[in-house]
Design a protein around this motif. Structure first.
Motif, short mmCIF file in Angstrom:
data_model
loop_
_atom_site.label_atom_id
_atom_site.label_comp_id
_atom_site.label_asym_id
_atom_site.label_seq_id
_atom_site.Cartn_x
_atom_site.Cartn_y
_atom_site.Cartn_z
N ALA A 1 0.84 -1.06 -0.02
CA ALA A 1 0.07 0.02 0.05
C ALA A 1 0.96 1.28 -0.16
CB ALA A 1 -0.77 0.00 1.35
N ALA A 2 0.49 2.14 -0.68
CA ALA A 2 1.35 3.56 -0.70
C ALA A 2 1.32 4.21 0.78
CB ALA A 2 0.29 4.60 -1.53
N GLY A 3 2.62 4.52 0.96
CA GLY A 3 2.87 4.97 2.28
C GLY A 3 3.15 3.90 3.44
N TYR B 1 9.76 -12.20 -5.94
CA TYR B 1 8.82 -11.56 -5.40
C TYR B 1 8.29 -10.52 -6.59
CZ TYR B 1 9.80 -13.02 -0.78
OH TYR B 1 10.30 -13.86 0.32
N LEU B 2 7.01 -10.18 -6.99
CA LEU B 2 6.43 -9.36 -7.77
C LEU B 2 6.08 -8.17 -6.87
CD1 LEU B 2 5.04 -11.60 -10.74
CD2 LEU B 2 6.98 -10.34 -10.77
N ILE B 3 6.48 -6.80 -7.25
CA ILE B 3 6.17 -5.68 -6.40
C ILE B 3 5.34 -4.87 -7.45
CG2 ILE B 3 6.58 -4.03 -4.72
CD1 ILE B 3 7.36 -6.70 -3.76
N PRO B 4 4.10 -4.58 -7.28
CA PRO B 4 3.51 -3.75 -8.58
C PRO B 4 3.76 -2.32 -8.16
CG PRO B 4 1.65 -5.06 -7.47
CD PRO B 4 3.16 -5.38 -6.73
N LEU B 5 4.11 -1.44 -8.91
CA LEU B 5 4.45 -0.08 -8.55
C LEU B 5 3.76 0.68 -9.84
CD1 LEU B 5 8.08 -0.27 -7.44
CD2 LEU B 5 6.22 0.29 -6.08
N GLU B 6 3.59 2.15 -9.66
CA GLU B 6 3.19 3.18 -10.57
C GLU B 6 4.14 3.79 -11.12
OE1 GLU B 6 -0.15 5.55 -10.08
OE2 GLU B 6 -1.01 4.09 -8.52
N ALA B 7 4.43 4.24 -12.57
CA ALA B 7 5.28 5.12 -12.85
C ALA B 7 5.34 6.53 -12.18
CB ALA B 7 5.12 5.42 -14.38
N GLN C 1 6.18 6.38 -8.86
CA GLN C 1 6.05 6.05 -7.50
C GLN C 1 7.55 5.73 -6.74
OE1 GLN C 1 3.35 2.78 -6.75
NE2 GLN C 1 2.92 3.18 -4.67
N SER C 2 7.87 6.32 -5.71
CA SER C 2 8.96 5.86 -5.06
C SER C 2 8.90 4.76 -4.23
CB SER C 2 9.50 7.14 -4.08
OG SER C 2 8.37 7.25 -3.18
N VAL C 3 10.04 4.05 -4.01
CA VAL C 3 10.30 2.76 -3.25
C VAL C 3 11.52 2.70 -2.83
CG1 VAL C 3 10.88 1.33 -5.37
CG2 VAL C 3 9.67 0.41 -3.57
N VAL C 4 11.59 2.02 -1.72
CA VAL C 4 12.84 1.84 -1.09
C VAL C 4 12.85 0.34 -0.72
CG1 VAL C 4 14.35 2.52 1.01
CG2 VAL C 4 12.78 4.09 0.07
N MET C 5 13.94 -0.32 -1.00
CA MET C 5 14.13 -1.78 -0.47
C MET C 5 15.26 -2.02 0.17
SD MET C 5 13.00 -3.54 -4.09
CE MET C 5 11.53 -2.99 -4.98
N GLN C 6 15.03 -2.93 1.41
CA GLN C 6 16.23 -2.98 2.12
C GLN C 6 16.32 -4.39 2.74
OE1 GLN C 6 18.59 -0.37 3.97
NE2 GLN C 6 19.85 -2.46 4.16
N LEU C 7 17.45 -5.13 2.33
CA LEU C 7 17.68 -6.57 2.52
C LEU C 7 18.74 -6.66 3.99
CD1 LEU C 7 17.23 -9.50 1.75
CD2 LEU C 7 19.52 -9.16 0.62
N ARG C 8 17.94 -7.58 4.75
CA ARG C 8 19.12 -7.95 5.82
C ARG C 8 19.22 -9.40 5.94
NH1 ARG C 8 16.33 -3.48 7.61
NH2 ARG C 8 17.67 -1.89 8.70
N THR C 9 20.30 -9.88 5.96
CA THR C 9 20.71 -11.25 5.85
C THR C 9 21.71 -11.80 6.80
OG1 THR C 9 21.19 -13.05 4.24
CG2 THR C 9 22.16 -10.73 3.81
N SER C 10 21.58 -13.14 7.36
CA SER C 10 22.42 -13.55 8.06
C SER C 10 23.80 -13.92 7.37
CB SER C 10 21.80 -14.93 8.82
OG SER C 10 21.67 -15.92 7.74
N VAL D 1 10.09 -3.50 2.03
CA VAL D 1 9.75 -2.80 0.95
C VAL D 1 8.67 -1.61 1.21
CG1 VAL D 1 8.63 -3.10 -1.62
CG2 VAL D 1 9.83 -5.11 -0.63
N ARG D 2 9.16 -0.47 1.17
CA ARG D 2 8.33 0.66 1.53
C ARG D 2 7.96 1.36 0.20
NH1 ARG D 2 6.30 3.83 5.45
NH2 ARG D 2 6.05 5.88 4.96
N ALA D 3 6.72 1.56 -0.16
CA ALA D 3 6.21 2.20 -1.32
C ALA D 3 5.77 3.57 -0.87
CB ALA D 3 5.01 1.45 -1.94
N GLY D 4 6.15 4.67 -1.91
CA GLY D 4 5.91 5.99 -1.43
C GLY D 4 4.20 6.19 -2.16
#
Length: 243
Positions: free
Chosen positions: A36-38, A55-61, A63-72, A133-136
């Motif tokens: 969801a936006a925000g 993963y498939l992440i739907p976004l609009e042209a 729209q901002s997005v931030v993705m951050q991976l943390r892994t062992s 995954v944070r969507a703007g």
């Protein structure tokens, strides 16, 4: 007799190559995750060896997005492919790190793939991961007064200067879909027919759906953009803003 011996040797050689080739696991279907936006969506799991998580992440042209991976596992990374991409990821974690922040250059489902690098995968190592995954907010709409070019989705079209990788300067056809406050998406058809989309925010080029992103220089009132593919394009401010 000699012919049979040669044929037998060829069959054995082929069998040996087949046995030597690494066996890849069946690729599980990608999981579609609408964010969801925000909002922020947390995705987590465990990988072992050559396993992948898609993963498939739907976004609009726009729209901002931030993705951050943390892994062992320090050999755990993720890549991002733009919708319909066939010639390389727009983000490659193993060379760019485990954080990706962008403005979506085109609408559609972005493929996010979590994986282990080959050195760890061949040792059958394990990685526990968490991907946020944070969507703007949804991008602003175009002003009703900004007329479209008849028969197209664009607010303006133009021939712009471009230079294909390893080629000579020429012109490319471009069209822009404008949004509020200097935002928009420019669609460029490169020599040879390949299509690229470049997203603008506040009048600045910020992302592309081509492989490995983009670099931007300014030359007067023009953004001189070198795509990760090596193609170079020049987009005048007036095309983006209409000014």
């Amino acid at each position: 007799m000699a012919r049979r011996a040669l044929l037998g040797a060829a069959v054995l050689a082929w069998a040996g190559l087949a046995l030597a080739a690494p066996v890849q696991p069946d690729l599980p279907p990608a999981r579609k995750v609408a964010v969801a936006a925000g909002a922020t969506q947390a995705l987590s799991g465990t990988l072992k060896g050559y396993q992948l998580a898609d993963y498939l992440i739907p976004l609009e042209a726009g729209q901002s997005v931030v993705m951050q991976l943390r892994t062992s596992n320090p050999s755990g990374y993720f890549n991002v492919d733009a919708p319909g991409a066939t010639d390389g990821a727009m983000f490659i974690g193993s060379t760019s790190g485990n954080r990706f922040e962008t403005v979506a250059p085109v609408s559609g489902d972005y493929l996010v793939r979590v994986y282990l690098m080959r050195n760890a995968a061949r040792r059958n190592e394990v990685a526990r991961y968490s991907l946020s995954v944070r969507a703007g907010a949804h991008p602003g709409k175009a002003a009703a007064s900004d007329a479209r070019v008849a028969g197209t989705p664009f607010h303006a079209t133009a021939s712009i200067r471009c230079m294909p990788a390893g080629g000579q300067p020429t012109t490319c056809e471009a069209g822009v879909i404008r949004r509020e406050a200097g935002a928009g998406t420019v669609r460029i058809t490169l020599p040879g027919g390949a299509v690229r989309h470049v997203a603008f925010a506040d009048g600045k080029a910020v992302s592309s759906d081509g492989p490995a992103g983009l670099e931007v220089e300014r030359a007067g009132d023009t953004s001189v953009i070198t795509l990760g593919s090596g193609d170079r394009i020049e987009i005048p401010d007036a095309l983006v803003t209409g000014g």
